[in-house]
Scaffold this active site. Structure first.
Site, PDB file in Angstrom:
ATOM      1  N   ASN A  41       0.727  -1.209   0.167  1.00  0.00           N
ATOM      2  CA  ASN A  41       0.002  -0.185   0.096  1.00  0.00           C
ATOM      3  C   ASN A  41       0.920   1.330   0.060  1.00  0.00           C
ATOM      4  O   ASN A  41       0.413   2.565   0.009  1.00  0.00           O
ATOM      5  CB  ASN A  41      -0.973  -0.138   1.149  1.00  0.00           C
ATOM      6  CG  ASN A  41      -2.062  -1.133   0.957  1.00  0.00           C
ATOM      7  OD1 ASN A  41      -2.314  -1.682  -0.129  1.00  0.00           O
ATOM      8  ND2 ASN A  41      -2.960  -1.431   1.939  1.00  0.00           N
ATOM      9  N   ARG A 114      -7.400  -1.117  -7.490  1.00  0.00           N
ATOM     10  CA  ARG A 114      -7.970   0.093  -6.982  1.00  0.00           C
ATOM     11  C   ARG A 114      -6.881   1.416  -7.367  1.00  0.00           C
ATOM     12  O   ARG A 114      -7.414   2.319  -7.331  1.00  0.00           O
ATOM     13  CB  ARG A 114      -8.506   0.339  -5.784  1.00  0.00           C
ATOM     14  CG  ARG A 114      -9.221  -0.878  -5.310  1.00  0.00           C
ATOM     15  CD  ARG A 114     -10.355  -0.316  -4.526  1.00  0.00           C
ATOM     16  NE  ARG A 114     -10.583   0.859  -3.929  1.00  0.00           N
ATOM     17  CZ  ARG A 114     -11.904   1.605  -4.396  1.00  0.00           C
ATOM     18  NH1 ARG A 114     -12.850   1.023  -5.058  1.00  0.00           N
ATOM     19  NH2 ARG A 114     -11.949   2.547  -3.883  1.00  0.00           N
ATOM     20  N   CYS A 138     -10.371  -5.852  -3.793  1.00  0.00           N
ATOM     21  CA  CYS A 138     -10.968  -7.005  -2.998  1.00  0.00           C
ATOM     22  C   CYS A 138     -12.627  -6.682  -3.120  1.00  0.00           C
ATOM     23  O   CYS A 138     -12.868  -5.263  -3.053  1.00  0.00           O
ATOM     24  CB  CYS A 138     -10.222  -7.231  -1.771  1.00  0.00           C
ATOM     25  SG  CYS A 138      -8.946  -7.848  -1.834  1.00  0.00           S
ATOM     26  N   VAL A 349     -14.720  -0.247   9.028  1.00  0.00           N
ATOM     27  CA  VAL A 349     -14.230   0.533   7.968  1.00  0.00           C
ATOM     28  C   VAL A 349     -14.816   0.004   6.546  1.00  0.00           C
ATOM     29  O   VAL A 349     -15.037   1.054   5.714  1.00  0.00           O
ATOM     30  CB  VAL A 349     -12.484   0.253   7.767  1.00  0.00           C
ATOM     31  CG1 VAL A 349     -12.091   0.727   6.515  1.00  0.00           C
ATOM     32  CG2 VAL A 349     -11.703   0.686   9.078  1.00  0.00           C
TER      33      VAL A 349
HETATM   34  N1  EPU Z   1     -14.537   5.436   1.025  1.00  0.00           N
HETATM   35  C1  EPU Z   1     -15.879   6.436   0.485  1.00  0.00           C
HETATM   36  N2  EPU Z   1     -15.803   6.797  -0.842  1.00  0.00           N
HETATM   37  C2  EPU Z   1     -14.354   7.162  -1.241  1.00  0.00           C
HETATM   38  C3  EPU Z   1     -13.370   6.513  -0.859  1.00  0.00           C
HETATM   39  C4  EPU Z   1     -13.642   5.595   0.418  1.00  0.00           C
HETATM   40  O1  EPU Z   1     -16.974   5.935   0.906  1.00  0.00           O
HETATM   41  O2  EPU Z   1     -14.258   7.798  -2.428  1.00  0.00           O
HETATM   42  C5  EPU Z   1     -14.832   4.784   2.239  1.00  0.00           C
HETATM   43  C6  EPU Z   1     -14.580   3.126   1.554  1.00  0.00           C
HETATM   44  O3  EPU Z   1     -15.749   2.578   0.917  1.00  0.00           O
HETATM   45  C7  EPU Z   1     -14.168   2.708   3.011  1.00  0.00           C
HETATM   46  C8  EPU Z   1     -13.741   3.567   3.896  1.00  0.00           C
HETATM   47  O4  EPU Z   1     -14.116   4.690   3.224  1.00  0.00           O
HETATM   48  O5  EPU Z   1     -15.522   2.253   3.557  1.00  0.00           O
HETATM   49  C9  EPU Z   1     -12.037   3.380   3.948  1.00  0.00           C
HETATM   50  O6  EPU Z   1     -11.522   3.286   2.507  1.00  0.00           O
HETATM   51  P1  EPU Z   1     -10.251   4.139   2.063  1.00  0.00           P
HETATM   52  O7  EPU Z   1     -10.411   4.950   0.949  1.00  0.00           O
HETATM   53  O8  EPU Z   1      -9.377   4.279   3.432  1.00  0.00           O
HETATM   54  O9  EPU Z   1      -9.530   2.682   1.451  1.00  0.00           O
HETATM   55  P2  EPU Z   1      -8.798   2.433   0.262  1.00  0.00           P
HETATM   56  O10 EPU Z   1      -7.886   3.669  -0.028  1.00  0.00           O
HETATM   57  O11 EPU Z   1      -9.552   1.841  -0.823  1.00  0.00           O
HETATM   58  C10 EPU Z   1      -6.592   1.239   1.307  1.00  0.00           C
HETATM   59  C11 EPU Z   1      -5.985  -0.002   1.326  1.00  0.00           C
HETATM   60  C12 EPU Z   1      -6.690  -1.088   1.753  1.00  0.00           C
HETATM   61  C13 EPU Z   1      -7.130  -0.821   3.420  1.00  0.00           C
HETATM   62  C14 EPU Z   1      -7.600   0.474   3.402  1.00  0.00           C
HETATM   63  C15 EPU Z   1      -7.767   0.740   4.971  1.00  0.00           C
HETATM   64  C16 EPU Z   1      -4.676   0.231  -0.697  1.00  0.00           C
HETATM   65  C17 EPU Z   1      -4.492  -0.023  -2.205  1.00  0.00           C
HETATM   66  N3  EPU Z   1      -5.596  -0.248  -0.094  1.00  0.00           N
HETATM   67  O12 EPU Z   1      -7.870   1.217   0.644  1.00  0.00           O
HETATM   68  O13 EPU Z   1      -6.027  -2.319   1.770  1.00  0.00           O
HETATM   69  O14 EPU Z   1      -7.876  -1.967   3.802  1.00  0.00           O
HETATM   70  O15 EPU Z   1      -6.878   1.448   2.951  1.00  0.00           O
HETATM   71  O16 EPU Z   1      -6.676   0.892   5.582  1.00  0.00           O
HETATM   72  O17 EPU Z   1      -3.914   0.969  -0.243  1.00  0.00           O
HETATM   73  C18 EPU Z   1      -5.667  -4.436   1.292  1.00  0.00           C
HETATM   74  O18 EPU Z   1      -4.485  -4.193   1.436  1.00  0.00           O
HETATM   75  O19 EPU Z   1      -6.152  -5.766   1.469  1.00  0.00           O
HETATM   76  C19 EPU Z   1      -6.627  -3.447   1.506  1.00  0.00           C
HETATM   77  C20 EPU Z   1      -8.135  -3.581   1.116  1.00  0.00           C
END
Ligand code: EPU
Length: 456
Positions: A41, A114, A138, A349
């Site tokens: 990440n 993503r 995922c 989350v």
């Molecule tokens: N969310 C929204 N709108 C948005 C963006 C996010 O509603 O525009 C919501 C999401 O649906 C979720 C929450 O905010 O309910 C948190 O999402 P976040 O944006 O923090 O997650 P992400 O950036 O998509 C990254 C990691 C994930 C990890 C999360 C939380 C990467 C590529 N992915 O996802 O990692 O779980 O942060 O720390 O960096 C994994 O490695 O298996 C994985 C899923």
């Protein structure tokens, strides 16, 4: 062939994994030493940041995982010359000839990761336009991108939704702005950082995520010439600059992978030294690990994880950093099935991150998922009140079964369950695990697991 099987095979093949099924003879403790490399990440985001530089970036400690392959390929179709560096696990990223990619080529990457959403800001700066395919990652909930698009619009981007994805342009350039995230989203924070560093003027980001991987991305951007300051209360100030250079950076270790192997040691009553694990990035995990009966010895090179006493139940609520990461709960739950008493895990989350527990129940676990939570207390993401909870009663001996990997972290949990269970388990779609776990088959061998692989 269903899409999960396809995604699994594509992920596995991209890192040279020709198996899609593992039969594990469980019940043996994992013992030995393995190494974790750079955090998925961070590495994938640092690769995107290279687009912003005027010259070559060098990224070290890069793991051979399929998410890195996807981002590499997306960079290459945009004209970035990506080559192996002089040392192992090193990439050289040369963005001198960044160019627009054909929509069909970009579209071929739809559904695999993503990360493409983070190309928006850098491509708008470099080319004035961007096309982003439908996002994958995922299957752990809705995973909308509204925070990303709202922020980009504030910088002056025009967003057009197409059937295959989104098209963005910036007819008047990108300008510093104030963005207040409704929730400290990791991806949206990175989006703002990658866009603001070269926007005209200053950007104030409120409600930012502050995960260690984000701090490492800020370090990368500072090396490139960005001016970014972290203020109290989740505020980040970014003063836009006209020009950024390439960087030379060694990625922080993958604390999610480290926590996964730690959980495997705990569940199987093993003893695993995880080279590259860092105490500072895992403190909240270590507290819970200790409360659950785990022991750990911290050294400069890594952390040794083992079972110190009879496993005890714990209550966990997942949260953004510095809370207990959502990515840690799935592997740890397998160990909690072996604890005496009732554990509770609140997932705040994502709305759908307990799907993997069905397989555990098939193997003899007693896990009840409460989709509407236990307390009715509204949770952190406004509008969605995420309060799903899993109640795990143990100890329950696990027995072998045929199970199918549903997603990255859930998949690793399935591996741990199969390693913990008495008898044979067949785990299919294991290619998905190679999205985030480098050489996990070799590491299983190093830790003495008893298994056979089935080639595709
Ligand atoms: N969310 C929204 N709108 C948005 C963006 C996010 O509603 O525009 C919501 C999401 O649906 C979720 C929450 O905010 O309910 C948190 O999402 P976040 O944006 O923090 O997650 P992400 O950036 O998509 C990254 C990691 C994930 C990890 C999360 C939380 C990467 C590529 N992915 O996802 O990692 O779980 O942060 O720390 O960096 C994994 O490695 O298996 C994985 C899923």
């Amino acid at each position: 062939m269903n899409s999960l099987v396809q995604a699994s095979q594509a992920a596995g093949s991209s890192v040279g994994l020709d198996v899609d099924r593992i039969t594990i003879n469980g019940g043996l403790p994992l013992r030995g030493r393995i190494e974790v490399k750079g955090a998925k990440n961070l590495v994938t985001k640092a690769m995107v940041a290279s687009l912003l530089g005027e010259n070559v970036s060098v990224l070290r400690n890069v793991p051979n995982i399929s998410d890195v392959r996807v981002v590499r390929s997306l960079l290459e179709i945009h004209g970035v010359d990506v080559t192996e560096g002089e040392n192992p696990n090193e990439l050289r990223l040369d963005p001198t000839n960044v160019e627009s990619a054909h929509m069909e080529e970009i579209d071929a990457h739809a559904g695999f990761s993503r990360i493409p959403i983070l190309f928006c800001g850098p491509l708008l700066h470099r080319l004035g336009a961007a096309f982003i395919p439908d996002l994958g990652g995922c299957r752990i909930g809705d995973r909308p991108i509204d925070f990303h698009l709202d922020a980009l619009r504030k910088f002056g981007a025009v967003v057009e939704k197409l059937p295959q994805g989104i098209r963005l342009s910036a007819p008047n350039g990108l300008h510093g702005t104030t963005v207040h995230l409704p929730y400290p989203s990791v991806g949206a924070t990175e989006q703002v950082l990658l866009t603001a560093v070269r926007a005209k003027g200053t950007t104030e980001l409120k409600g930012a995520a502050i995960e260690p991987e984000i701090m490492d991305l800020i370090a990368v951007l500072q090396k490139m010439g960005a001016i970014i300051s972290y203020e109290p209360n989740r505020v980040i100030l970014i003063e836009g600059v006209d020009k950024l250079e390439g960087y030379d950076h060694t990625a922080i270790g993958d604390r999610n992978e480290a926590a996964s192997w730690a959980s495997a040691a705990l569940a199987t009553d093993g003893d695993v030294f995880v080279g590259g694990a860092k105490q500072q990035d895992m403190m909240t995990f270590l507290n819970i690990f200790r409360k659950a009966g785990g022991g750990f010895d911290i050294t400069d090179d890594g952390i040794r994880f083992y079972r110190k006493e009879e496993l005890k139940p714990v209550v966990i609520e997942t949260d953004v950093h510095p809370g207990f990461m959502t990515d840690w709960q799935q592997p740890l739950i397998v160990a909690l099935t072996q604890a005496t008493g009732e554990s509770i895990v609140h997932e705040t989350v994502y709305e759908n991150r307990f799907g993997f527990t069905d397989a555990l129940n098939t193997m003899g676990a007693n896990i009840v998922v409460h989709p509407n939570g236990l307390s009715g207390t509204p949770r952190r993401v406004p509008r969605r009140n995420l309060e799903q909870a899993a109640v795990i009663n143990g100890p329950t001996p696990l027995h072998g079964a045929d199970i199918e990997v549903p997603d990255l972290r859930g998949g690793f949990s399935h591996l741990i369950a199969a390693l913990t269970a008495e008898g044979k388990s067949t785990v299919s779609n294991v290619g998905i695990i190679s999205r985030g776990y480098e050489n996990f088959i070799v590491k299983l061998q190093q830790l003495g697991a008893d298994f056979v692989l089935e080639t595709k």
